[in-house]
Design a protein around this motif. Structure first.
Motif, PDB file in Angstrom:
ATOM      1  N   GLU A  71      47.196  43.611  47.611  1.00 41.73           N
ATOM      2  CA  GLU A  71      45.874  43.104  47.958  1.00 41.73           C
ATOM      3  C   GLU A  71      45.561  41.825  47.194  1.00 41.73           C
ATOM      4  O   GLU A  71      44.935  40.905  47.734  1.00 41.73           O
ATOM      5  CB  GLU A  71      44.802  44.162  47.679  1.00 41.73           C
ATOM      6  N   ARG A 128      43.431  43.524  38.493  1.00 40.29           N
ATOM      7  CA  ARG A 128      42.970  44.779  39.094  1.00 40.29           C
ATOM      8  C   ARG A 128      41.465  44.698  39.403  1.00 40.29           C
ATOM      9  O   ARG A 128      41.008  45.123  40.468  1.00 40.29           O
ATOM     10  CB  ARG A 128      43.217  45.953  38.142  1.00 40.29           C
ATOM     11  N   THR A 129      40.732  44.151  38.453  1.00 45.72           N
ATOM     12  CA  THR A 129      39.284  44.075  38.618  1.00 45.72           C
ATOM     13  C   THR A 129      38.912  43.123  39.740  1.00 45.72           C
ATOM     14  O   THR A 129      37.971  43.381  40.499  1.00 45.72           O
ATOM     15  CB  THR A 129      38.633  43.631  37.298  1.00 45.72           C
ATOM     16  N   ALA A 176      32.518  46.086  51.004  1.00 44.77           N
ATOM     17  CA  ALA A 176      31.973  47.360  51.481  1.00 44.77           C
ATOM     18  C   ALA A 176      30.458  47.322  51.557  1.00 44.77           C
ATOM     19  O   ALA A 176      29.856  47.901  52.475  1.00 44.77           O
ATOM     20  CB  ALA A 176      32.424  48.495  50.566  1.00 44.77           C
ATOM     21  N   PHE A 212      47.056  47.424  44.565  1.00 44.41           N
ATOM     22  CA  PHE A 212      46.265  46.273  44.163  1.00 44.41           C
ATOM     23  C   PHE A 212      47.110  45.002  44.097  1.00 44.41           C
ATOM     24  O   PHE A 212      46.597  43.891  44.281  1.00 44.41           O
ATOM     25  CB  PHE A 212      45.570  46.542  42.819  1.00 44.41           C
ATOM     26  N   GLY A 228      30.329  50.610  43.414  1.00 46.88           N
ATOM     27  CA  GLY A 228      31.539  50.273  44.141  1.00 46.88           C
ATOM     28  C   GLY A 228      32.620  49.723  43.238  1.00 46.88           C
ATOM     29  O   GLY A 228      33.792  50.094  43.341  1.00 46.88           O
ATOM     30  N   ASN A 237      34.020  52.548  41.009  1.00 48.31           N
ATOM     31  CA  ASN A 237      34.854  53.474  41.777  1.00 48.31           C
ATOM     32  C   ASN A 237      36.157  52.831  42.225  1.00 48.31           C
ATOM     33  O   ASN A 237      37.218  53.481  42.210  1.00 48.31           O
ATOM     34  CB  ASN A 237      34.070  53.996  42.980  1.00 48.31           C
ATOM     35  N   GLU A 238      36.115  51.562  42.619  1.00 54.82           N
ATOM     36  CA  GLU A 238      37.338  50.887  43.054  1.00 54.82           C
ATOM     37  C   GLU A 238      38.306  50.676  41.892  1.00 54.82           C
ATOM     38  O   GLU A 238      39.517  50.599  42.093  1.00 54.82           O
ATOM     39  CB  GLU A 238      37.002  49.544  43.717  1.00 54.82           C
ATOM     40  N   ALA A 259      39.181  45.024  42.843  1.00 51.95           N
ATOM     41  CA  ALA A 259      38.114  46.030  42.914  1.00 51.95           C
ATOM     42  C   ALA A 259      36.781  45.401  43.288  1.00 51.95           C
ATOM     43  O   ALA A 259      36.026  45.944  44.108  1.00 51.95           O
ATOM     44  CB  ALA A 259      37.996  46.757  41.571  1.00 51.95           C
ATOM     45  N   TYR A 268      45.056  52.380  45.696  1.00 54.41           N
ATOM     46  CA  TYR A 268      45.526  51.417  46.688  1.00 54.41           C
ATOM     47  C   TYR A 268      46.497  50.475  45.987  1.00 54.41           C
ATOM     48  O   TYR A 268      46.580  50.439  44.755  1.00 54.41           O
ATOM     49  CB  TYR A 268      44.355  50.630  47.292  1.00 54.41           C
ATOM     50  N   ARG A 284      36.772  44.448  47.033  1.00 56.20           N
ATOM     51  CA  ARG A 284      36.603  45.619  47.885  1.00 56.20           C
ATOM     52  C   ARG A 284      35.158  46.125  47.838  1.00 56.20           C
ATOM     53  O   ARG A 284      34.592  46.521  48.874  1.00 56.20           O
ATOM     54  CB  ARG A 284      37.564  46.725  47.437  1.00 56.20           C
ATOM     55  N   ALA A 285      34.551  46.106  46.658  1.00 57.91           N
ATOM     56  CA  ALA A 285      33.173  46.582  46.528  1.00 57.91           C
ATOM     57  C   ALA A 285      32.198  45.663  47.249  1.00 57.91           C
ATOM     58  O   ALA A 285      31.298  46.123  47.965  1.00 57.91           O
ATOM     59  CB  ALA A 285      32.802  46.687  45.052  1.00 57.91           C
TER      60      ALA A 285
END
Length: 236
Positions: free
Chosen positions: A182, A84-85, A95, A179, A168, A171-172, A88, A177, A91-92
């Motif tokens: 992804e 999961r991390t 962004a 995961f 980020g 928050n992600e 995240a 979403y 994505r961070a």
């Protein structure tokens, strides 16, 4: 200089703490008697950072080193914290930087084929299962001697880069979403030849996929193996 107030406002709901440098944010957070689930500790350097399999983790200034205390609902949920991390963090980073990332199973984030982030989740059993999640990002500096394999998110970091990355990631981690999808899409290990180290065992295999438990499926001499631990190094 680190803008803690900016980070706290950008990632509400967490108890965010800051220290310039520490031996290890994971260790410091585990030893903090008043830390609860949702407590995060951020540092700008570490003197004794560590990675998976007991390795040291170079943590020079110019990076972001953050640990988060999590109380998963079950041991099964704890196993999903690292994948999961990884999503995240990807994505961070994307962004904030606009650059594409990939995941090398199971805990390394790559940009341009080089490692820019490592993840280490450590569990502690007690009255409740507690996991301290450590994330180390090369924001604008590459550890000395690792230039061939490590990279940085920025050549020159813009203002508030570390704060925005930290916010980020936090928050992600709230999700919202798919995961799993992804993670599979971003995984650069699948389809590649890998050198596997599992305890004292070392062998070459082909990575075929990742199962529902995020084990790496590899083929060795016609045999399919599911790896839930160890190291899978990509062949050039």
């Amino acid at each position: 200089m680190f803008e803690l107030d900016f980070l706290r406002s950008a990632a509400p709901g967490y108890d965010i703490r800051f220290i310039d440098t520490t031996a290890s944010t994971n260790t410091a957070l585990l030893e903090a008697a008043d830390a609860r689930a949702g407590t995060a500790l951020v540092a700008l350097s570490q003197s004794a950072g560590r990675g998976r399999m007991g390795r040291s983790f170079a943590s020079p200034e110019g990076g972001l080193y953050m640990s988060l205390l999590i109380e998963p609902a079950s041991a099964e949920d704890a196993l999903l914290i690292t994948p999961r991390t990884a999503v995240a963090v990807c994505r961070a980073i994307e962004a904030v930087s606009g650059r594409e990332t990939g995941i090398k199973w199971v805990n390394d984030i790559l940009m341009g084929g080089k490692k820019v982030c490592g993840i280490l989740a450590e569990a502690r059993a007690g009255e409740r299962l507690r996991v301290v999640l450590g994330v180390g990002v090369n924001v604008s500096a590459v550890p000395e001697g690792l230039e061939d394999t490590a990279g940085a998110v920025f050549e020159a970091a813009p203002a508030l880069a570390r704060e925005r990355l930290a916010a980020g990631i936090l928050n992600e981690l709230r999700g919202g979403y798919d995961f799993r999808a992804e993670s599979l899409r971003r995984c650069v290990t699948v389809g590649r030849e890998v050198a596997v180290t599992r305890g004292a065992e070392r062998f070459t295999a082909r990575a075929l996929g990742i199962d529902e438990r995020f084990r790496l499926l590899v083929e060795r001499g016609g045999e399919i193996l599911a790896l839930d631990s160890g190291e899978a190094t990509l062949h050039s």
